[in-house]
Design a protein around this motif. Structure first.
Motif, PDB file in Angstrom:
ATOM      1  N   ILE A 120      24.653 -25.001 -53.732  1.00 22.70           N
ATOM      2  CA  ILE A 120      24.559 -24.686 -55.115  1.00 22.70           C
ATOM      3  C   ILE A 120      24.804 -23.029 -55.328  1.00 22.70           C
ATOM      4  CG2 ILE A 120      23.303 -24.430 -57.246  1.00 22.70           C
ATOM      5  CD1 ILE A 120      21.765 -27.033 -56.313  1.00 22.70           C
ATOM      6  N   ALA A 121      24.386 -22.329 -54.236  1.00 25.80           N
ATOM      7  CA  ALA A 121      24.743 -20.808 -54.531  1.00 25.80           C
ATOM      8  C   ALA A 121      26.019 -20.499 -54.198  1.00 25.80           C
ATOM      9  CB  ALA A 121      23.619 -19.987 -53.674  1.00 25.80           C
ATOM     10  N   ARG A 122      26.753 -21.019 -53.150  1.00 24.29           N
ATOM     11  CA  ARG A 122      28.001 -20.964 -52.716  1.00 24.29           C
ATOM     12  C   ARG A 122      29.024 -21.361 -53.836  1.00 24.29           C
ATOM     13  NH1 ARG A 122      26.343 -22.786 -47.707  1.00 24.29           N
ATOM     14  NH2 ARG A 122      27.376 -24.957 -47.937  1.00 24.29           N
ATOM     15  N   ALA A 123      28.610 -22.434 -54.527  1.00 21.35           N
ATOM     16  CA  ALA A 123      29.510 -22.830 -55.608  1.00 21.35           C
ATOM     17  C   ALA A 123      29.585 -21.913 -56.752  1.00 21.35           C
ATOM     18  CB  ALA A 123      29.012 -24.287 -55.979  1.00 21.35           C
ATOM     19  N   GLY A 124      28.518 -21.004 -56.950  1.00 21.89           N
ATOM     20  CA  GLY A 124      28.613 -19.985 -57.863  1.00 21.89           C
ATOM     21  C   GLY A 124      27.599 -20.294 -59.124  1.00 21.89           C
ATOM     22  N   GLY A 125      26.570 -21.464 -58.558  1.00 24.65           N
ATOM     23  CA  GLY A 125      25.335 -21.575 -59.559  1.00 24.65           C
ATOM     24  C   GLY A 125      26.046 -22.796 -60.478  1.00 24.65           C
ATOM     25  N   VAL A 126      25.192 -23.472 -61.126  1.00 23.48           N
ATOM     26  CA  VAL A 126      25.446 -24.532 -62.203  1.00 23.48           C
ATOM     27  C   VAL A 126      25.805 -24.134 -63.701  1.00 23.48           C
ATOM     28  CG1 VAL A 126      24.543 -26.592 -63.401  1.00 23.48           C
ATOM     29  CG2 VAL A 126      24.029 -26.251 -60.852  1.00 23.48           C
ATOM     30  N   ASP A 127      26.905 -24.234 -63.945  1.00 23.11           N
ATOM     31  CA  ASP A 127      27.230 -23.767 -65.424  1.00 23.11           C
ATOM     32  C   ASP A 127      26.536 -24.562 -66.561  1.00 23.11           C
ATOM     33  OD1 ASP A 127      29.178 -21.892 -64.845  1.00 23.11           O
ATOM     34  OD2 ASP A 127      30.312 -23.419 -63.726  1.00 23.11           O
ATOM     35  N   LEU A 128      26.480 -25.957 -66.183  1.00 20.71           N
ATOM     36  CA  LEU A 128      25.872 -26.844 -67.205  1.00 20.71           C
ATOM     37  C   LEU A 128      25.149 -27.954 -66.620  1.00 20.71           C
ATOM     38  CD1 LEU A 128      25.182 -28.022 -70.347  1.00 20.71           C
ATOM     39  CD2 LEU A 128      27.394 -29.250 -69.973  1.00 20.71           C
ATOM     40  N   GLN A 129      23.884 -27.853 -66.874  1.00 19.50           N
ATOM     41  CA  GLN A 129      22.937 -28.901 -66.076  1.00 19.50           C
ATOM     42  C   GLN A 129      22.261 -29.989 -67.058  1.00 19.50           C
ATOM     43  OE1 GLN A 129      21.410 -29.349 -62.742  1.00 19.50           O
ATOM     44  NE2 GLN A 129      21.422 -31.242 -63.938  1.00 19.50           N
ATOM     45  N   ILE A 130      22.737 -31.153 -66.994  1.00 18.96           N
ATOM     46  CA  ILE A 130      22.500 -32.392 -67.666  1.00 18.96           C
ATOM     47  C   ILE A 130      20.954 -32.896 -67.253  1.00 18.96           C
ATOM     48  CG2 ILE A 130      23.062 -34.875 -68.539  1.00 18.96           C
ATOM     49  CD1 ILE A 130      26.120 -33.829 -68.018  1.00 18.96           C
ATOM     50  N   LEU A 131      20.083 -33.164 -68.104  1.00 22.08           N
ATOM     51  CA  LEU A 131      18.894 -33.624 -67.904  1.00 22.08           C
ATOM     52  C   LEU A 131      18.271 -34.695 -68.700  1.00 22.08           C
ATOM     53  CD1 LEU A 131      16.711 -30.277 -67.507  1.00 22.08           C
ATOM     54  CD2 LEU A 131      17.356 -31.598 -65.539  1.00 22.08           C
ATOM     55  N   PRO A 177      10.514 -46.268 -53.793  1.00 19.29           N
ATOM     56  CA  PRO A 177      10.178 -45.259 -52.756  1.00 19.29           C
ATOM     57  C   PRO A 177       9.095 -44.293 -53.176  1.00 19.29           C
ATOM     58  CG  PRO A 177      12.580 -45.543 -53.028  1.00 19.29           C
ATOM     59  CD  PRO A 177      12.070 -46.261 -53.952  1.00 19.29           C
ATOM     60  N   THR A 178       8.512 -43.803 -52.266  1.00 21.71           N
ATOM     61  CA  THR A 178       7.184 -43.054 -52.718  1.00 21.71           C
ATOM     62  C   THR A 178       7.519 -41.554 -52.646  1.00 21.71           C
ATOM     63  OG1 THR A 178       5.425 -44.622 -51.537  1.00 21.71           O
ATOM     64  CG2 THR A 178       4.808 -42.270 -51.933  1.00 21.71           C
ATOM     65  N   HIS A 179       8.443 -41.132 -52.031  1.00 24.51           N
ATOM     66  CA  HIS A 179       9.046 -39.866 -51.810  1.00 24.51           C
ATOM     67  C   HIS A 179      10.475 -39.509 -52.385  1.00 24.51           C
ATOM     68  CE1 HIS A 179       5.918 -39.744 -48.779  1.00 24.51           C
ATOM     69  NE2 HIS A 179       5.684 -38.543 -49.396  1.00 24.51           N
ATOM     70  N   CYS A 180      10.694 -38.356 -52.695  1.00 21.69           N
ATOM     71  CA  CYS A 180      11.971 -37.821 -53.213  1.00 21.69           C
ATOM     72  C   CYS A 180      12.363 -36.754 -52.857  1.00 21.69           C
ATOM     73  CB  CYS A 180      12.081 -38.268 -54.584  1.00 21.69           C
ATOM     74  SG  CYS A 180      11.295 -36.807 -55.361  1.00 21.69           S
ATOM     75  N   LEU A 181      13.447 -36.223 -52.744  1.00 24.73           N
ATOM     76  CA  LEU A 181      14.034 -34.905 -52.621  1.00 24.73           C
ATOM     77  C   LEU A 181      14.591 -34.435 -54.014  1.00 24.73           C
ATOM     78  CD1 LEU A 181      16.203 -34.427 -49.242  1.00 24.73           C
ATOM     79  CD2 LEU A 181      13.770 -34.274 -49.794  1.00 24.73           C
ATOM     80  N   THR A 182      14.246 -33.254 -54.754  1.00 23.56           N
ATOM     81  CA  THR A 182      14.590 -32.997 -56.105  1.00 23.56           C
ATOM     82  C   THR A 182      14.704 -31.190 -55.963  1.00 23.56           C
ATOM     83  OG1 THR A 182      13.886 -32.966 -58.380  1.00 23.56           O
ATOM     84  CG2 THR A 182      12.270 -32.505 -56.626  1.00 23.56           C
ATOM     85  N   GLN A 183      15.628 -30.950 -57.113  1.00 23.55           N
ATOM     86  CA  GLN A 183      15.752 -29.762 -57.290  1.00 23.55           C
ATOM     87  C   GLN A 183      14.589 -29.236 -57.826  1.00 23.55           C
ATOM     88  OE1 GLN A 183      19.222 -28.288 -59.530  1.00 23.55           O
ATOM     89  NE2 GLN A 183      20.519 -29.731 -58.817  1.00 23.55           N
ATOM     90  N   GLY A 184      14.178 -27.964 -57.600  1.00 26.32           N
ATOM     91  CA  GLY A 184      12.948 -27.439 -58.145  1.00 26.32           C
ATOM     92  C   GLY A 184      12.990 -26.970 -59.631  1.00 26.32           C
ATOM     93  N   LEU A 185      11.946 -26.532 -60.087  1.00 25.28           N
ATOM     94  CA  LEU A 185      12.044 -26.143 -61.669  1.00 25.28           C
ATOM     95  C   LEU A 185      12.817 -24.704 -61.455  1.00 25.28           C
ATOM     96  CD1 LEU A 185       8.423 -26.810 -62.616  1.00 25.28           C
ATOM     97  CD2 LEU A 185      10.589 -28.134 -63.499  1.00 25.28           C
ATOM     98  N   ALA A 186      12.583 -23.914 -60.683  1.00 22.58           N
ATOM     99  CA  ALA A 186      13.289 -22.757 -60.597  1.00 22.58           C
ATOM    100  C   ALA A 186      14.891 -22.745 -60.403  1.00 22.58           C
ATOM    101  CB  ALA A 186      12.728 -21.436 -59.512  1.00 22.58           C
ATOM    102  N   THR A 187      15.085 -24.136 -59.602  1.00 28.29           N
ATOM    103  CA  THR A 187      16.648 -24.113 -59.365  1.00 28.29           C
ATOM    104  C   THR A 187      17.258 -24.607 -60.642  1.00 28.29           C
ATOM    105  OG1 THR A 187      15.978 -25.075 -57.287  1.00 28.29           O
ATOM    106  CG2 THR A 187      18.229 -25.597 -57.701  1.00 28.29           C
ATOM    107  N   ILE A 188      16.606 -25.677 -61.197  1.00 25.94           N
ATOM    108  CA  ILE A 188      16.860 -26.088 -62.621  1.00 25.94           C
ATOM    109  C   ILE A 188      17.053 -24.898 -63.771  1.00 25.94           C
ATOM    110  CG2 ILE A 188      16.456 -27.314 -64.669  1.00 25.94           C
ATOM    111  CD1 ILE A 188      15.194 -29.449 -62.873  1.00 25.94           C
ATOM    112  N   MET A 189      16.197 -23.981 -63.822  1.00 26.21           N
ATOM    113  CA  MET A 189      16.133 -22.756 -64.531  1.00 26.21           C
ATOM    114  C   MET A 189      17.349 -21.919 -64.190  1.00 26.21           C
ATOM    115  SD  MET A 189      13.753 -22.933 -67.000  1.00 26.21           S
ATOM    116  CE  MET A 189      13.457 -21.077 -67.314  1.00 26.21           C
ATOM    117  N   SER A 190      17.822 -21.784 -62.882  1.00 20.68           N
ATOM    118  CA  SER A 190      19.050 -21.219 -62.864  1.00 20.68           C
ATOM    119  C   SER A 190      20.453 -21.478 -63.293  1.00 20.68           C
ATOM    120  CB  SER A 190      19.262 -21.085 -61.063  1.00 20.68           C
ATOM    121  OG  SER A 190      18.030 -20.441 -60.443  1.00 20.68           O
TER     122      SER A 190
END
Length: 261
Positions: A120-131, A177-190
């Protein structure tokens, strides 16, 4: 945080698609954060229609999904990589490999999560995050109690989230499933702009906390109160518990056209 209360899903889809279209016209190689689930479907449908009508192109754009189940086979229909491909990616003209998600089948989960953050960082970060937002206030799969400073990581899903998602697994809770991988709150806030969609009375409590409650790890979405550019698109039912709903409606109607979304 801008609160926009709209009459129905069609209006939500149209306004959400406007935000994406405006971004792509300014920046054709934009990075878009893609959420799965039912909340953003109206936006994806409208974007696919506009692409079909030659109004916009995703050919230079890139995408990152929010999350992925751990352990689901790559060909499982409910793998979020397959879901987002079916719901949106395959309906427009993203280049092959332009959309990626966390690797829920990785042998080294921690390394995979760190690599996702780096991508994500190499791509320059997310411009618009849909949630979207869960009934318990989670965004991504950041369940209640998640660190407000969290980055992409493995999480254990709450029973409520698994119950909510069982409809995608034939209403069999044990199949979720019981487990997932997820972007964190700080990731979303970026992300530079966050576009959150919530519809239906079942989301009203979470929306109330999101917009008018205290910032708390118990309602993870409330961290967005600290973000400089958040747009919340709601129908009347999801806005049903907002104390200032009339004010939000008046504010949107009086919004200067030059501000855009």
């Amino acid at each position: 945080m801008e609160i926009v209360i709209l009459p129905d899903n069609q209006a939500i889809g149209s306004l959400g698609a406007d935000a994406v279209e405006d971004l792509l016209r300014r920046k054709p190689d934009a990075v878009i954060g893609l959420a799965t689930g039912s909340s953003p479907l109206a936006i994806y449908d409208e974007l696919a229609n506009r692409y079909s009508n030659d109004r916009l192109s995703f050919a230079k754009a890139r995408g990152f999904t929010l999350d992925e189940y751990v352990g689901l086979p790559a060909d499982h229909p409910e793998s979020y990589r397959n879901v987002i491909d079916k719901d949106f990616v395959s309906r427009v003209d993203f280049a092959p490999g332009a959309v990626r998600g966390p690797d829920g089948l990785a042998q080294d989960i921690q390394a995979a999560c760190a690599g996702y953050e780096e991508a994500i960082a190499r791509a320059g970060g997310v411009d618009l995050q849909i949630l979207g937002i869960g009934t318990d206030g989670h965004i991504g799969f950041n369940e209640p109690g998640s660190s407000l400073a969290s980055r992409t990581r493995i999480k254990t899903l709450t029973r409520q989230t698994r119950i909510d998602n069982a409809r995608f697994f034939g209403d069999v809770l044990d199949a979720v499933p019981t487990h997932c991988l997820t972007q964190g709150l700080a990731t979303i806030m970026s992300a530079r702009h966050v576009l959150l969609v919530a519809t239906g009375a079942g989301k009203a409590e979470a929306v109330h906390h999101l917009v008018e409650g205290a910032v708390s790890a118990m309602w993870p979405g409330t961290i967005l109160q600290h973000h400089p550019h958040v747009t919340v698109l709601l129908d009347g039912a999801a806005a049903g518990r907002l104390q200032l709903a009339d004010y939000y409606r008046q504010t949107y109607l009086a919004k200067p056209a030059w501000q855009g979304i």
